[in-house]
Design a protein around this motif. Structure first.
Motif, PDB file in Angstrom:
ATOM      1  N   GLN A 132       0.844  -1.208   0.000  1.00 56.52           N
ATOM      2  CA  GLN A 132       0.000   0.000   0.000  1.00 56.52           C
ATOM      3  C   GLN A 132       0.873   1.249   0.000  1.00 56.52           C
ATOM      4  OE1 GLN A 132      -2.800   0.082   3.247  1.00 56.52           O
ATOM      5  NE2 GLN A 132      -3.801  -1.797   2.588  1.00 56.52           N
ATOM      6  N   ALA A 133       1.938   1.241   0.789  1.00 61.27           N
ATOM      7  CA  ALA A 133       2.847   2.386   0.823  1.00 61.27           C
ATOM      8  C   ALA A 133       3.425   2.637  -0.560  1.00 61.27           C
ATOM      9  CB  ALA A 133       3.961   2.145   1.843  1.00 61.27           C
ATOM     10  N   LEU A 134       3.874   1.576  -1.199  1.00 59.78           N
ATOM     11  CA  LEU A 134       4.447   1.692  -2.537  1.00 59.78           C
ATOM     12  C   LEU A 134       3.423   2.249  -3.523  1.00 59.78           C
ATOM     13  CD1 LEU A 134       6.971   1.103  -4.264  1.00 59.78           C
ATOM     14  CD2 LEU A 134       6.035  -1.185  -4.650  1.00 59.78           C
ATOM     15  N   GLU A 135       2.191   1.795  -3.417  1.00 63.44           N
ATOM     16  CA  GLU A 135       1.137   2.232  -4.340  1.00 63.44           C
ATOM     17  C   GLU A 135       0.790   3.715  -4.193  1.00 63.44           C
ATOM     18  OE1 GLU A 135      -1.979  -0.624  -3.666  1.00 63.44           O
ATOM     19  OE2 GLU A 135      -0.914  -2.173  -4.805  1.00 63.44           O
ATOM     20  N   VAL A 136       1.075   4.301  -3.022  1.00 64.39           N
ATOM     21  CA  VAL A 136       0.824   5.739  -2.841  1.00 64.39           C
ATOM     22  C   VAL A 136       2.107   6.555  -2.968  1.00 64.39           C
ATOM     23  CG1 VAL A 136      -1.281   5.411  -1.485  1.00 64.39           C
ATOM     24  CG2 VAL A 136       0.918   5.649  -0.299  1.00 64.39           C
ATOM     25  N   GLY A 137       3.159   5.924  -3.519  1.00 65.33           N
ATOM     26  CA  GLY A 137       4.386   6.655  -3.808  1.00 65.33           C
ATOM     27  C   GLY A 137       5.389   6.698  -2.684  1.00 65.33           C
ATOM     28  N   ASP A 138       5.292   5.771  -1.759  1.00 64.98           N
ATOM     29  CA  ASP A 138       6.223   5.764  -0.629  1.00 64.98           C
ATOM     30  C   ASP A 138       7.089   4.510  -0.660  1.00 64.98           C
ATOM     31  OD1 ASP A 138       7.361   6.642   1.874  1.00 64.98           O
ATOM     32  OD2 ASP A 138       5.440   7.602   2.281  1.00 64.98           O
ATOM     33  N   GLU A 139       8.024   4.449   0.265  1.00 68.77           N
ATOM     34  CA  GLU A 139       8.889   3.281   0.372  1.00 68.77           C
ATOM     35  C   GLU A 139       8.105   2.125   0.990  1.00 68.77           C
ATOM     36  OE1 GLU A 139      12.474   4.360   2.416  1.00 68.77           O
ATOM     37  OE2 GLU A 139      12.855   6.022   1.038  1.00 68.77           O
ATOM     38  N   PRO A 140       8.354   0.893   0.544  1.00 73.29           N
ATOM     39  CA  PRO A 140       7.536  -0.247   0.955  1.00 73.29           C
ATOM     40  C   PRO A 140       7.903  -0.850   2.310  1.00 73.29           C
ATOM     41  CG  PRO A 140       9.142  -0.962  -0.659  1.00 73.29           C
ATOM     42  CD  PRO A 140       9.312   0.523  -0.510  1.00 73.29           C
ATOM     43  N   PHE A 141       7.332  -0.276   3.344  1.00 71.96           N
ATOM     44  CA  PHE A 141       7.484  -0.813   4.701  1.00 71.96           C
ATOM     45  C   PHE A 141       6.133  -0.739   5.392  1.00 71.96           C
ATOM     46  CE2 PHE A 141      11.692   0.673   3.591  1.00 71.96           C
ATOM     47  CZ  PHE A 141      12.509  -0.358   4.021  1.00 71.96           C
ATOM     48  N   GLY A 142       5.771  -1.793   6.111  1.00 71.73           N
ATOM     49  CA  GLY A 142       4.522  -1.823   6.857  1.00 71.73           C
ATOM     50  C   GLY A 142       4.693  -2.585   8.158  1.00 71.73           C
ATOM     51  N   SER A 143       3.929  -2.185   9.181  1.00 65.97           N
ATOM     52  CA  SER A 143       4.053  -2.790  10.505  1.00 65.97           C
ATOM     53  C   SER A 143       2.709  -2.891  11.206  1.00 65.97           C
ATOM     54  CB  SER A 143       4.993  -1.955  11.383  1.00 65.97           C
ATOM     55  OG  SER A 143       6.271  -1.833  10.804  1.00 65.97           O
ATOM     56  N   VAL A 144       2.608  -3.872  12.106  1.00 70.75           N
ATOM     57  CA  VAL A 144       1.396  -4.128  12.879  1.00 70.75           C
ATOM     58  C   VAL A 144       1.782  -4.345  14.334  1.00 70.75           C
ATOM     59  CG1 VAL A 144      -0.550  -5.717  13.192  1.00 70.75           C
ATOM     60  CG2 VAL A 144       0.254  -5.190  10.882  1.00 70.75           C
TER      61      VAL A 144
END
Length: 158
Positions: free
Chosen positions: A19-31
């Motif tokens: 999702q981050a990548l799709e909005v133009g950001d670097e691809p990192f996600g956390s929960v």
């Protein structure tokens, strides 16, 4: 040991990274998951704004400090698509969060960046335990790390 529940949370982290990548950001996600298994908060990178501190792990540490008791923080687990950078590891340690489980390691990221001809990160990647001695850390998870690798290849148009 990483179990099926861990894999489910890590899969969500990879989805957040995408999702981050799709909005133009670097691809990192956390929960952030409570000791009882409840998802408490989640986020992805927001560094495209120009603020390089907008990492999801840092956000989760701040969220936990504001919303959880020290005991609840100690029992919580942070799942993340990529091993914490030193800034995020320090935040994790300072607020007393528990276990960290990651899909891909900092060492893998450095190798991928080198392979893609991208310069090294601005901050030296250190293993979490060098920043937070005694931290309980598990990862990487090979099949998920390969998915994270693919996201970084997309980021750099490879």
């Amino acid at each position: 040991m990483i179990d099926e529940i861990d894999r489910q949370h890590l899969t969500r982290c990879v989805a957040l990274a995408e999702q981050a990548l799709e909005v133009g950001d670097e691809p990192f996600g956390s929960v952030l998951v409570s000791g009882k298994g409840e998802v408490l908060a989640e986020d992805h990178n927001h560094v495209a704004s120009g603020d390089a501190t907008q990492h999801p792990e840092f956000f989760l540490a701040r969220w936990a400090a504001e919303h959880l008791t020290p005991e609840e923080r100690a029992r919580a687990t942070v799942y993340t698509s990529g091993e914490h950078c030193p800034m995020c590891a320090a935040a994790h340690g300072w607020v007393g969060l528990g276990r960290i489980v990651y899909a891909s390691s900092s060492a893998q990221l450095v190798a991928w960046l080198e392979e893609m001809g991208v310069g090294p990160p601005r901050v030296r990647p250190l293993p979490i335990q060098e920043v937070v001695p005694g931290a309980v850390v598990e990862g990487p998870v090979p099949e998920l790390a390969e998915k994270v690798h693919a996201l970084h290849r997309r980021l750099h148009d490879l």
